[in-house]
Write a protein that holds these residues in place. Structure first.
Motif, mmCIF file in Angstrom:
data_model
loop_
_atom_site.group_PDB
_atom_site.id
_atom_site.type_symbol
_atom_site.label_atom_id
_atom_site.label_comp_id
_atom_site.label_asym_id
_atom_site.label_seq_id
_atom_site.Cartn_x
_atom_site.Cartn_y
_atom_site.Cartn_z
ATOM 1 N N PHE A 39 0.820 -1.212 0.000
ATOM 2 C CA PHE A 39 0.000 0.000 0.000
ATOM 3 C C PHE A 39 0.856 1.265 0.000
ATOM 4 C CE2 PHE A 39 -2.793 -3.083 2.330
ATOM 5 C CZ PHE A 39 -3.694 -3.268 1.293
ATOM 6 N N SER A 40 2.141 1.127 -0.309
ATOM 7 C CA SER A 40 3.010 2.296 -0.352
ATOM 8 C C SER A 40 2.664 3.210 -1.523
ATOM 9 C CB SER A 40 4.472 1.861 -0.449
ATOM 10 O OG SER A 40 4.677 1.063 -1.611
ATOM 11 N N ASN A 41 2.039 2.630 -2.559
ATOM 12 C CA ASN A 41 1.534 3.436 -3.664
ATOM 13 C C ASN A 41 0.331 4.233 -3.168
ATOM 14 O OD1 ASN A 41 -0.181 4.186 -5.944
ATOM 15 N ND2 ASN A 41 1.243 3.008 -7.189
ATOM 16 N N PRO A 42 0.335 5.574 -3.298
ATOM 17 C CA PRO A 42 -0.762 6.395 -2.768
ATOM 18 C C PRO A 42 -2.148 5.972 -3.261
ATOM 19 C CG PRO A 42 1.069 7.788 -3.389
ATOM 20 C CD PRO A 42 1.412 6.401 -3.865
ATOM 21 N N LEU A 43 -2.243 5.623 -4.549
ATOM 22 C CA LEU A 43 -3.546 5.223 -5.093
ATOM 23 C C LEU A 43 -4.031 3.932 -4.445
ATOM 24 C CD1 LEU A 43 -3.111 6.020 -8.898
ATOM 25 C CD2 LEU A 43 -4.306 7.353 -7.156
ATOM 26 N N MET A 44 -3.109 2.986 -4.199
ATOM 27 C CA MET A 44 -3.483 1.747 -3.519
ATOM 28 C C MET A 44 -3.896 2.026 -2.078
ATOM 29 S SD MET A 44 -3.414 -0.793 -5.534
ATOM 30 C CE MET A 44 -3.436 -2.132 -4.327
ATOM 31 N N GLY A 45 -3.227 3.002 -1.455
ATOM 32 C CA GLY A 45 -3.587 3.368 -0.090
ATOM 33 C C GLY A 45 -4.980 3.956 -0.015
ATOM 34 N N VAL A 46 -5.313 4.837 -0.970
ATOM 35 C CA VAL A 46 -6.664 5.419 -1.026
ATOM 36 C C VAL A 46 -7.706 4.325 -1.230
ATOM 37 C CG1 VAL A 46 -8.210 6.908 -2.342
ATOM 38 C CG2 VAL A 46 -5.876 7.665 -1.849
ATOM 39 N N LEU A 47 -7.403 3.407 -2.161
ATOM 40 C CA LEU A 47 -8.334 2.313 -2.439
ATOM 41 C C LEU A 47 -8.532 1.433 -1.210
ATOM 42 C CD1 LEU A 47 -10.047 0.815 -4.526
ATOM 43 C CD2 LEU A 47 -8.006 -0.495 -5.164
ATOM 44 N N ALA A 48 -7.434 1.119 -0.498
ATOM 45 C CA ALA A 48 -7.527 0.273 0.700
ATOM 46 C C ALA A 48 -8.371 0.946 1.776
ATOM 47 C CB ALA A 48 -6.128 -0.025 1.231
ATOM 48 N N GLY A 49 -8.117 2.237 2.008
ATOM 49 C CA GLY A 49 -8.892 2.963 3.016
ATOM 50 C C GLY A 49 -10.363 3.035 2.656
ATOM 51 N N THR A 50 -10.658 3.217 1.365
ATOM 52 C CA THR A 50 -12.053 3.290 0.901
ATOM 53 C C THR A 50 -12.758 1.954 1.110
ATOM 54 O OG1 THR A 50 -11.456 4.939 -0.769
ATOM 55 C CG2 THR A 50 -13.532 3.747 -1.086
ATOM 56 N N LEU A 51 -12.121 0.862 0.671
ATOM 57 C CA LEU A 51 -12.760 -0.456 0.752
ATOM 58 C C LEU A 51 -12.982 -0.898 2.196
ATOM 59 C CD1 LEU A 51 -10.918 -2.396 -2.110
ATOM 60 C CD2 LEU A 51 -13.270 -1.519 -2.105
ATOM 61 N N ILE A 52 -11.984 -0.721 3.046
ATOM 62 C CA ILE A 52 -12.114 -1.154 4.446
ATOM 63 C C ILE A 52 -13.236 -0.387 5.138
ATOM 64 C CG2 ILE A 52 -10.972 -1.181 6.696
ATOM 65 C CD1 ILE A 52 -8.330 -1.668 5.199
ATOM 66 N N THR A 53 -13.262 0.935 4.927
ATOM 67 C CA THR A 53 -14.299 1.764 5.562
ATOM 68 C C THR A 53 -15.682 1.430 5.018
ATOM 69 O OG1 THR A 53 -12.665 3.532 5.766
ATOM 70 C CG2 THR A 53 -14.955 4.119 6.151
ATOM 71 N N ALA A 54 -15.767 1.187 3.715
ATOM 72 C CA ALA A 54 -17.058 0.849 3.108
ATOM 73 C C ALA A 54 -17.571 -0.485 3.637
ATOM 74 C CB ALA A 54 -16.935 0.808 1.589
ATOM 75 N N ILE A 55 -16.679 -1.440 3.837
ATOM 76 C CA ILE A 55 -17.089 -2.772 4.313
ATOM 77 C C ILE A 55 -17.607 -2.712 5.740
ATOM 78 C CG2 ILE A 55 -16.236 -5.074 4.924
ATOM 79 C CD1 ILE A 55 -14.331 -4.832 2.491
ATOM 80 N N ILE A 56 -16.881 -1.993 6.611
ATOM 81 C CA ILE A 56 -17.323 -1.945 8.019
ATOM 82 C C ILE A 56 -18.287 -0.776 8.264
ATOM 83 C CG2 ILE A 56 -15.221 -3.046 8.824
ATOM 84 C CD1 ILE A 56 -14.164 -0.389 9.686
ATOM 85 N N GLN A 57 -18.500 0.083 7.237
ATOM 86 C CA GLN A 57 -19.475 1.172 7.275
ATOM 87 C C GLN A 57 -19.269 2.120 8.456
ATOM 88 O OE1 GLN A 57 -23.547 -0.133 6.713
ATOM 89 N NE2 GLN A 57 -22.878 -1.883 5.504
ATOM 90 N N SER A 58 -18.031 2.396 8.756
ATOM 91 C CA SER A 58 -17.742 3.330 9.845
ATOM 92 C C SER A 58 -16.338 3.871 9.688
ATOM 93 C CB SER A 58 -17.897 2.647 11.212
ATOM 94 O OG SER A 58 -17.460 3.502 12.253
ATOM 95 N N SER A 59 -16.228 5.174 9.429
ATOM 96 C CA SER A 59 -14.898 5.776 9.331
ATOM 97 C C SER A 59 -14.229 5.808 10.700
ATOM 98 C CB SER A 59 -15.007 7.191 8.769
ATOM 99 O OG SER A 59 -15.760 8.020 9.634
ATOM 100 N N SER A 60 -15.030 5.969 11.748
ATOM 101 C CA SER A 60 -14.463 5.984 13.106
ATOM 102 C C SER A 60 -13.789 4.655 13.425
ATOM 103 C CB SER A 60 -15.573 6.259 14.131
ATOM 104 O OG SER A 60 -16.180 7.497 13.880
ATOM 105 N N ALA A 61 -14.466 3.559 13.049
ATOM 106 C CA ALA A 61 -13.899 2.230 13.322
ATOM 107 C C ALA A 61 -12.647 1.995 12.490
ATOM 108 C CB ALA A 61 -14.936 1.153 13.044
ATOM 109 N N SER A 62 -12.676 2.395 11.212
ATOM 110 C CA SER A 62 -11.506 2.160 10.359
ATOM 111 C C SER A 62 -10.327 3.026 10.799
ATOM 112 C CB SER A 62 -11.849 2.442 8.890
ATOM 113 O OG SER A 62 -12.195 3.799 8.703
ATOM 114 N N VAL A 63 -10.604 4.256 11.252
ATOM 115 C CA VAL A 63 -9.541 5.102 11.793
ATOM 116 C C VAL A 63 -8.971 4.476 13.062
ATOM 117 C CG1 VAL A 63 -9.031 7.321 12.899
ATOM 118 C CG2 VAL A 63 -10.356 7.254 10.777
#
Length: 444
Positions: A39-63
């Motif tokens: 995930f060192s590639n910025p675009l991959m990092g954005v994608l990872a953060g988006t998918l994880i947060t979308a799956i658990i449906q909580s930005s607070s939890a993903s943070v």
């Protein structure tokens, strides 16, 4: 409430502490470091953060998860920043899912939320890495701490808000372009029936307020349709005819939507006040729908007069004009009293309805007399009878609306008994009001 808040924070902190302790051993696992490198590639990092947060449906939890991973010492600023940006995009999934099945404005609100975070992420990453290309930030390779994650998250949202605040109108236009009206060429704009979210049923008092707002919208649409139909006698317009038909369809949809919602709400634990309001709405929506039907009938009579190029006699026209003014006043009184919850205005409806019954009988009687003298035709008599019958029934429905509103505030809910008491001969106040309207609406 204070205790509940404190317990909530205690559980949150306890959970964060446990999660941090659970992931600490990962610092010694080579495979974990290899995953992070992916995930060192910025675009991959954005994608990872988006998918994880979308799956658990909580930005607070993903943070929180990201903050827990920071305790391993393996998460750098360069890795964390794109993931945080992606988390802000992923949190939009909650709003998007909530807007499914909702009206267009709800979908547009979700679209604005998504565009806000998308535009913010693109601008922030472009600025950050654009500047980094020339300055080369040394801290990107340093390990980030949990507090720094919170700071970065806050800076992103504050910056994006300040950036997009002047462009609120443009965001609205973008949302409208995304969620359009899908209107066909030449088709009249369709008014939306409000979707009464069933999740509100868990809060009966709030659900009752939402239902009341929808019922008031239904009332205003009904009033618009009837006023337009009466105006056709003076100025016939095909566009008005189409609009009246459209409004009648929309009012029917309101009745289906609101009545179904109220039936579901009636099984909830309602206060006495909300229970009375619910009962009133159930009665009134039926009256609104029937008045809307009468609007179409009145329109049909006006259309027949226009199509056949026929008109009433001068005396018949004058009598009808008095009846029109009376029916428009009673509609105004009844609907204003309902929309504004105005008992004083509601009490003026019943005396006028009593006078309109008299006007109806007199107009029909006078037409028969003119018919016998050969001053009018049977065909015109049928049209006049239809108009008078519709006006008189509209007045009856207005009476129902006003009485339901008044009885909502009474200790006993019996509209028919209330109307009977009003009409008693010893009710001098009621008789005085009737006399006032008799003097106001005198047939020529």
């Amino acid at each position: 409430n204070i205790g509940t808040i404190m317990v909530g924070f205690a559980i949150l902190m306890y959970g964060m502490d446990n999660m941090s302790a659970a992931v600490k051993p990962l610092a010694d696992v080579p495979e974990f470091g290899n995953i992070l490198m992916a995930f060192s590639n910025p675009l991959m990092g954005v994608l990872a953060g988006t998918l994880i947060t979308a799956i658990i449906q909580s930005s607070s939890a993903s943070v929180g998860i990201l903050q827990a991973l920071c305790t391993t010492g393996s998460v750098t600023y360069g890795l964390a920043i794109p993931i945080i940006m992606g988390q802000n995009i992923g949190t939009c999934i909650t709003a998007i899912m909530s807007s499914v099945g909702a009206n267009k404005n709800a979908k547009r609100a979700a679209a604005i939320h998504l565009y806000f975070n998308l535009i913010g992420t693109v601008v922030c990453l472009a600025l950050f890495y654009g500047v980094n290309a020339f300055v080369h930030f040394d801290f990107l390779t340093e390990a980030v701490g949990p507090a720094n994650i919170a700071v970065i998250h806050s800076i992103f949202n504050v910056f994006t808000t300040l950036l997009l605040l002047p462009f609120g109108d443009q965001l609205v236009k973008l949302a409208h372009a995304t969620v359009g009206n899908h209107k066909k060429s030449g088709e009249l704009q369709e008014l939306e029936v409000p979707v009464l979210d069933e999740r509100f049923l868990e809060r009966p008092a709030f659900a009752c307020e939402q239902a009341m707002e929808a019922t008031k919208q239904m009332a205003e649409l009904t009033r618009e349709g009837f006023s337009m139909s009466v105006s056709l006698f003076d100025n016939f317009d095909e566009k008005k005819v189409a609009r009246i038909r459209e409004l009648e369809d929309i009012v029917d949809k309101y009745e289906d939507s609101v009545s179904s919602y109220l039936v579901k709400l009636s099984s909830r634990n309602l206060s006495d006040s909300d229970s009375r309001a619910l009962s009133m709405m159930l009665h009134c929506i039926g009256d609104f729908e029937r008045i809307s039907d009468h609007s179409v009938s009145v329109m049909a009579a006006a259309e027949e007069l226009h199509t056949k190029k026929i008109h009433f006699s001068e005396m018949g026209q004058q009598e009808l004009e008095v009846f029109k003014k009376a029916v428009m006043e009673i509609v105004g009184l009844a609907f204003d009293s309902f929309v504004n919850d105005d008992l004083t205005t509601a009490q003026e409806v019943e005396p006028l309805e009593e006078v309109m019954d008299y006007i109806n009988s007199q107009v029909k009687k006078r037409h028969v007399e003119r018919l016998q003298k050969g001053n009018c035709t049977i065909e015109m008599g049928f049209i006049l009878s239809d108009i008078c019958t519709n006006f008189e029934r509209v007045a009856d429905h207005c009476s129902n609306i006003a009485v339901y509103l008044i009885q909502r505030h009474e200790s006993e809910y019996d509209p028919h008994a209330y109307a009977d008491v009003l009409r008693r001969e010893d009710n001098k106040e009621f008789q005085q009001e009737c006399d006032k309207y008799r003097r106001k609406y005198v047939l020529p």
